[in-house]
Design an enzyme around this catalytic site. Structure first.
Site, PDB file in Angstrom:
ATOM      1  N   LYS A   1       0.814  -1.217   0.000  1.00  0.00           N
ATOM      2  CA  LYS A   1       0.000   0.000   0.000  1.00  0.00           C
ATOM      3  C   LYS A   1       0.849   1.269   0.000  1.00  0.00           C
ATOM      4  O   LYS A   1       0.383   2.326  -0.433  1.00  0.00           O
ATOM      5  CB  LYS A   1      -0.953  -0.010   1.183  1.00  0.00           C
ATOM      6  CG  LYS A   1      -2.036  -1.068   1.023  1.00  0.00           C
ATOM      7  CD  LYS A   1      -3.095  -1.003   2.094  1.00  0.00           C
ATOM      8  CE  LYS A   1      -4.239  -1.944   1.792  1.00  0.00           C
ATOM      9  NZ  LYS A   1      -3.869  -3.372   1.889  1.00  0.00           N
TER      10      LYS A   1
HETATM   11  C1  PLP Z   1      -4.392  -4.380   1.144  1.00  0.00           C
HETATM   12  C2  PLP Z   1      -3.605  -5.629   1.005  1.00  0.00           C
HETATM   13  C3  PLP Z   1      -3.966  -6.635   0.082  1.00  0.00           C
HETATM   14  C4  PLP Z   1      -5.207  -6.555  -0.790  1.00  0.00           C
HETATM   15  O1  PLP Z   1      -5.139  -5.531  -1.726  1.00  0.00           O
HETATM   16  P1  PLP Z   1      -6.433  -5.167  -2.606  1.00  0.00           P
HETATM   17  O2  PLP Z   1      -6.091  -3.917  -3.315  1.00  0.00           O
HETATM   18  O3  PLP Z   1      -7.542  -5.015  -1.616  1.00  0.00           O
HETATM   19  O4  PLP Z   1      -6.660  -6.288  -3.508  1.00  0.00           O
HETATM   20  C5  PLP Z   1      -3.152  -7.753  -0.003  1.00  0.00           C
HETATM   21  N1  PLP Z   1      -2.068  -7.908   0.789  1.00  0.00           N
HETATM   22  C6  PLP Z   1      -1.695  -6.973   1.683  1.00  0.00           C
HETATM   23  C7  PLP Z   1      -0.499  -7.212   2.525  1.00  0.00           C
HETATM   24  C8  PLP Z   1      -2.443  -5.794   1.826  1.00  0.00           C
HETATM   25  O5  PLP Z   1      -2.072  -4.879   2.738  1.00  0.00           O
END
Ligand code: PLP
Length: 452
Positions: free
Chosen positions: A109
Site C-alpha cells: 500500500k
Molecule cells: C491491502 C492488502 C492486500 C489486498 O489488496 P487489494 O487492493 O484489496 O486487492 C493484499 N495484501 C496486503 C499485505 C495488503 O495490505
C-alpha cells in the site's frame, strides 16, 4: 485526460478534482474517459528505471499538473523506499515474486499512499484549505495512510482501529508516529464498528463539508494509477508476455493490472487469489456476486466481503454500460447479491480461493524448497500460482514483508524466522493514542477539535 463515473452521472472531471473527490458524487467510481495506448512507447520505456518509468506512465493520465512538478512528486514518493529501484524481484522456483513491500510500512500500500500523500499536499498548497482524513483499519491501510501524510502541512489524519484486535506490531506502526497531525483512535468495539462509524460520519454531508473530511481508501483513482506502474514496469522485463498472480481483497491491486493490460502492456493473463473470503473467486466461477459473512484468516488485509474496486472492472465487463452497472449495484445494495447471469466470458482471468491450512503449507514448502520466507498474503498468491503450473512465465505480486505477520510466519517456520530492523526498532518507543467508546459522537468530537 478527464475522468467519469462508472455510474454515468459524473464526467469531465480533471485529475486533481478526481483525487479530491475519491468516490464519485453519484456513488460510482472514477475511471479515465479514454484508456491511453502505450504500445508505441514500449521499446523506449524498457530501458527506464522505476521512477523514470512511473513519471512517463503518470503523465499520460495527468494533464493538470505541470510535468516537472509531477516528476518531482513521483521522485519524492519513492525516495522513502529502501530498494534502490523501488521494487525487487525474487525467483522462487519457476515463479518471480514482485516484492512491493520495501516502503516505509513494509506493505504494498505504500506504493500508492506515498504518492497520494504528496498529491494531497500539492493540491492543498495550490488551492488553500485543510483536509481531515478519516479512515478505519484492521492493520495495513492505517499505517500506510499515516506514513503517506505524516508531517504534511494542511492535513490531519484520524485512524480508527478496534482496541486490542489489531496485531501489536501493526498498532505500534501507527501509534509510534510522533507527528502532531497524526491521531490514532482505539475504539472499544470491533473493526465493523469502526467501519460503520466512518461510513455514517461520511454520510452526514453537512458535517463532512464543515470539517473538510477526505478518505484514503482504495477507491481513490490515484491509488489505482500508482499501482498500474509496477505491472507495466514488470511486464517489460520478460521476453514473453508474463501472467500475474495477485492476492486480492478489494480488487484494487488486480484492477490496476487489468488497466495496464488494457493500455497495451504485454500481460498474458491474471490469476486472482483470494483467501476464504472468496466473493471474487465465486463471481468468476458463476457470475454471482453475493456477500457472505467475513472470515478471519491468516491474511487479514484480504478479509473483505465487498470488493470496493470490483465496480471498475464490472464497468468494462458490462460493455461500458453505466446503466447496467447502476442496476447491478442497486440490486447488490438492496439484497446483498447481484448477478451477470453467467460466468464472465473473459479469458483473461483465472480465480481460486486459498484457505488457512494451504496458506501455512505454502509458507512451509516455499521455505523448504526455495529458502524464501513469504508473508501470509503473498503465500495465498504462491499457492494459487502452484495450482496453474502451465501459466508461465508468472509473476506473483508480493504484498507484505513477512516480518509484519510474525503470529503466522513464526508459528510455521519457528521463532524469529521473519525479522525486519524497522519493526524491531518500534518496540519500546513512546506511543500515542486515545481510547473512545464505539460511538459516532465520540469520533465527531475528535474531528471538531481539529477544526476545519
Ligand atoms: C491491502 C492488502 C492486500 C489486498 O489488496 P487489494 O487492493 O484489496 O486487492 C493484499 N495484501 C496486503 C499485505 C495488503 O495490505
Amino acid at each position: 485526460m478527464k475522468y467519469m463515473s462508472t455510474r454515468g452521472r459524473v464526467s469531465g472531471i480533471a485529475f486533481k478534482d478526481a483525487v479530491m473527490m475519491g468516490l464519485a458524487d453519484d456513488g460510482g467510481l472514477l475511471i479515465p474517459e479514454q484508456i491511453p495506448d502505450v504500445r508505441a512507447h514500449l521499446e523506449a520505456w524498457r530501458r527506464l528505471d522505476y521512477v523514470s518509468f512511473a513519471q512517463q506512465v503518470l503523465r499520460l493520465f495527468i494533464d493538470d499538473i505541470a510535468h516537472e512538478v509531477l516528476d518531482g512528486l513521483v521522485a519524492d514518493a519513492y525516495a522513502s523506499f529502501s530498494e534502490p529501484d523501488v521494487v525487487r524481484f525474487a525467483e522462487v522456483g519457476d515463479v518471480t515474486v514482485l516484492e512491493l513491500f520495501h516502503g516505509p510500512t513494509l506493505a504494498f500500500k505504500d506504493v500508492a499512499l506515498q504518492l497520494l500523500g504528496g498529491l494531497f499536499a500539492h493540491i492543498l498548497a495550490e488551492r488553500g484549505g485543510h483536509l481531515n482524513i478519516l479512515g478505519a483499519t484492521s492493520g495495513d491501510t492505517g499505517s500506510a495512510a499515516i506514513a503517506g501524510v505524516r508531517g504534511r502541512p494542511g492535513i490531519d489524519i484520524v485512524i480508527l482501529f478496534p482496541q486490542g484486535r489489531v496485531s501489536p506490531l501493526q498498532e505500534l506502526q501507527m501509534t509510534t508516529v510522533p507527528d502532531a497531525n497524526v491521531h490514532c483512535v482505539a475504539v472499544e468495539g470491533s473493526f465493523d464498528d469502526c467501519q460503520s462509524i466512518v461510513k455514517s460520519i461520511f454520510s452526514d454531508l453537512p458535517f463532512k463539508q464543515r470539517y473538510s473530511l477526505g478518505a484514503v481508501n482504495s477507491v481513490n483513482w490515484a491509488r489505482v494509477l500508482a499501482q498500474v506502474v509496477y505491472y507495466g514496469y514488470t511486464s517489460l522485463r520478460f521476453d514473453k508476455a508474463p501472467a500475474f498472480c495477485v492476492p486480492t481483497g478489494n480488487f484494487g491491486n488486480i484492477f490496476a493490472g487489468y488497466m495496464a493490460h488494457r493500455m497495451g502492456f504485454p500481460i498474458e493473463r491474471f490469476i486472482l487469489a483470494t483467501n476464504a473470503n472468496d466473493i471474487l473467486a465465486r463471481f468468476f466461477a458463476t457470475g454471482d456476486y453475493a456477500r457472505g459473512s467475513v472470515h478471519h484468516t491468516h491474511s487479514p488485509a484480504m478479509d473483505i466481503q465487498v470488493a470496493s474496486n470490483f465496480e471498475r472492472y464490472l464497468f468494462y465487463l458490462l460493455g461500458e454500460d453505466a446503466g447496467r452497472v447502476r442496476t447491478f449495484f442497486e440490486n447488490f445494495t438492496r439484497t446483498g447479491s447481484a448477478s451477470t447471469g453467467a460466468p464472465p466470458k473473459d479469458p483473461l482471468f483465472l480465480a481460486t480461493a486459498v484457505d488457512n491450512v494451504s496458506t501455512e503449507a505454502t509458507i512451509r514448502s516455499v521455505h523448504q524448497r526455495h529458502g524464501y520466507v513469504a508473508d501470509p498474503h503473498t503465500a495465498v498468491g504462491l499457492q494459487a500460482a502452484s495450482r496453474f503450473p502451465d501459466v508461465r512465465p508468472l509473476v506473483c505480486v508480493g504484498t507484505a514483508h513477512p516480518a509484519k505477520f510474525p503470529e503466522v510466519v513464526d508459528a510455521v517456520l519457528g521463532e524469529g524466522a521473519a525479522r525486519h530492523p524497522a519493526l524491531d526498532a518500534l518496540r519500546g518507543k513512546p506511543t500515542r493514542r486515545v481510547v473512545v467508546p464505539a460511538s459516532e459522537d465520540a469520533v465527531k468530537a475528535i474531528l471538531r477539535q481539529l477544526g476545519d
